[in-house]
Enzyme design. Sequence first.
Site, PDB file in Angstrom:
ATOM      1  N   PRO A 102      -0.570  16.080  69.673  1.00  0.00           N
ATOM      2  CA  PRO A 102      -0.947  17.233  68.849  1.00  0.00           C
ATOM      3  C   PRO A 102      -0.954  16.903  67.374  1.00  0.00           C
ATOM      4  O   PRO A 102      -0.031  16.260  66.855  1.00  0.00           O
ATOM      5  CB  PRO A 102       0.130  18.267  69.190  1.00  0.00           C
ATOM      6  CG  PRO A 102       0.524  17.922  70.587  1.00  0.00           C
ATOM      7  CD  PRO A 102       0.460  16.418  70.661  1.00  0.00           C
ATOM      8  N   CYS A 103      -2.001  17.358  66.687  1.00  0.00           N
ATOM      9  CA  CYS A 103      -2.226  16.903  65.314  1.00  0.00           C
ATOM     10  C   CYS A 103      -1.792  17.914  64.268  1.00  0.00           C
ATOM     11  O   CYS A 103      -1.863  17.627  63.078  1.00  0.00           O
ATOM     12  CB  CYS A 103      -3.715  16.592  65.111  1.00  0.00           C
ATOM     13  SG  CYS A 103      -4.795  18.038  65.261  1.00  0.00           S
ATOM     14  N   GLN A 104      -1.330  19.119  64.660  1.00  0.00           N
ATOM     15  CA  GLN A 104      -1.092  20.150  63.649  1.00  0.00           C
ATOM     16  C   GLN A 104      -0.093  19.724  62.590  1.00  0.00           C
ATOM     17  O   GLN A 104      -0.236  20.047  61.416  1.00  0.00           O
ATOM     18  CB  GLN A 104      -0.618  21.451  64.318  1.00  0.00           C
ATOM     19  CG  GLN A 104      -1.676  22.135  65.144  1.00  0.00           C
ATOM     20  CD  GLN A 104      -1.699  21.666  66.583  1.00  0.00           C
ATOM     21  OE1 GLN A 104      -1.221  20.579  66.897  1.00  0.00           O
ATOM     22  NE2 GLN A 104      -2.262  22.474  67.455  1.00  0.00           N
ATOM     23  N   PHE A 106       0.448  16.734  61.522  1.00  0.00           N
ATOM     24  CA  PHE A 106      -0.100  15.681  60.671  1.00  0.00           C
ATOM     25  C   PHE A 106      -1.111  16.237  59.678  1.00  0.00           C
ATOM     26  O   PHE A 106      -1.238  15.749  58.563  1.00  0.00           O
ATOM     27  CB  PHE A 106      -0.781  14.615  61.525  1.00  0.00           C
ATOM     28  CG  PHE A 106       0.158  13.876  62.437  1.00  0.00           C
ATOM     29  CD1 PHE A 106       1.345  13.358  61.963  1.00  0.00           C
ATOM     30  CD2 PHE A 106      -0.153  13.698  63.770  1.00  0.00           C
ATOM     31  CE1 PHE A 106       2.211  12.667  62.793  1.00  0.00           C
ATOM     32  CE2 PHE A 106       0.700  13.005  64.616  1.00  0.00           C
ATOM     33  CZ  PHE A 106       1.895  12.495  64.124  1.00  0.00           C
ATOM     34  N   ALA A 107      -1.876  17.254  60.094  1.00  0.00           N
ATOM     35  CA  ALA A 107      -2.933  17.779  59.237  1.00  0.00           C
ATOM     36  C   ALA A 107      -2.327  18.495  58.042  1.00  0.00           C
ATOM     37  O   ALA A 107      -1.315  19.182  58.151  1.00  0.00           O
ATOM     38  CB  ALA A 107      -3.817  18.740  60.030  1.00  0.00           C
TER      39      ALA A 107
END
Length: 500
Positions: A102-104, A106-107
């Site tokens: 999941p990238c949330q 990192f963004a």
Amino acid sequence: MADSAIEQKLARLGMGAAPRVLDLFSGCGGLSLGFHKAGFEITAAVESNPVAAASHARNFHAGDSRHAQALDITQVKPSQLASRLGLGRVTDAVDVIIGGPPCQAFARVGRSKLREIDDDPEAFRHDPRAKLFAPYLDYVRAFRPLALLMENVPDAMNFGGKNIPQEVCEILINQGYICAYTLLNAAFYGVPQMRERMFLIAFRREIANEIAFPAPVSWIDLPAGYTGSRNVALKLITAKRRTDEVCNYVDPPEADGLLPSAVTAHDAIGDLPEIRALDLLGCGVLKRGARRLDELLAYDPGRPVSAYVREMKEWSGFEAGAGISDHVIRYLPRDYKIFAGMKPGDQYPQARAYALALFEDGVAEAKRRGRNIRAGSAEYDDLRRKTVPPYDHTKFPNKWRKMWRDTPARTIMAHLGKDSYSHIHYDSDQARTISVREAARLQSFPDGFVFEGAMNQAFQQIGNAVPPLMAFALAKVMKNTLSDARSVRRANELVLGATG
């Protein structure tokens, strides 16, 4: 000493068997779909969202309940997964692992949300989602794949002063892999969307000594904002290169203007039946309530079909039927007139200005009809509430955006599951946000791909996915490495050496 698990996998591929894939953090299956198209066998997946897991199982395992069960990768051990699905011994079960943690966290937009929640500028460092690359690597250790692919947002390369992909590469190198990562934009790979992501590829040293990334197949001159975002993501890479430190980042393959133009939004969705929101609202057809995805809508035979649309309709194994059943939109009665008045490229400040003009027109119209609506009155406030969106135009000015017809769409994100203002249809006559099927088309999901759940859940699954055509481009180059003559010869050598 030769590794027997690697030997057996190489020998199996040397005899022409399809590489077996385990998809971690699979979502509904964007990566799986691209690898399936390239001739890989989708053996198993791990996904914690129950609706996304059900979508993956329906599309790749005929809805088999064993595959449809939501699984938390931090709680399910590799041996438990292999046992649950009847995969046999863990080290023999799969050849390739793919997935995007999941990238949330990192963004950068995700970081701001975490700060608001915890009132801590460094809160994003402590988000457990930012640590999910660790169980990914645990699965690699256990399953011992020949190759792997990891996907994430560019900001994973500059996460609070840490370069996560570089750290992953260093771990993989110690485990016997060669490794490289880069930034690729989906618009260069036949996807009607300007979506920039980090991709990391690794191979066992036994079968490769270099990493290849796919060559672009289409061309677009990306807007300036993409260059700025890329430079932020590459800040740590640039610093490493100045000091000649070891870095596994490689520059992406270059595209040039001689390639065909990138697929546009109109190329992707222009054939779909019109949904004229204002007309439907006026006749009472469009109403408040949950939007289900099971009502079949026939294609419009009179609308021209692009080469891209033909591909979406004829995708092997996911061919379109008589029509589509997920061409549904949000009920936004306040906003349809605003959408109609916006120009392509307009964002929220322009939308709000147009809404204020509509409100002033409403006040003037009431006066012409003999009703003088005074500022501060209940009637005045009610008319403003029904006409002007309440969002602060100084914050998140790109919360709304009207699409351009003749360029790829901007990045489709999971936030579509909450609202769709980021993708307002370019056709002012339709005056609406995009439908579920239009979002799927812009992500390059074929028309025969089925999303479980209701409208909001489908939007979220689509936004979270890797565009299947982007995955297909990566899968093809990985398969070439796995099946080239040198790999086959090496497999034969290992088998002969083990039996001689």
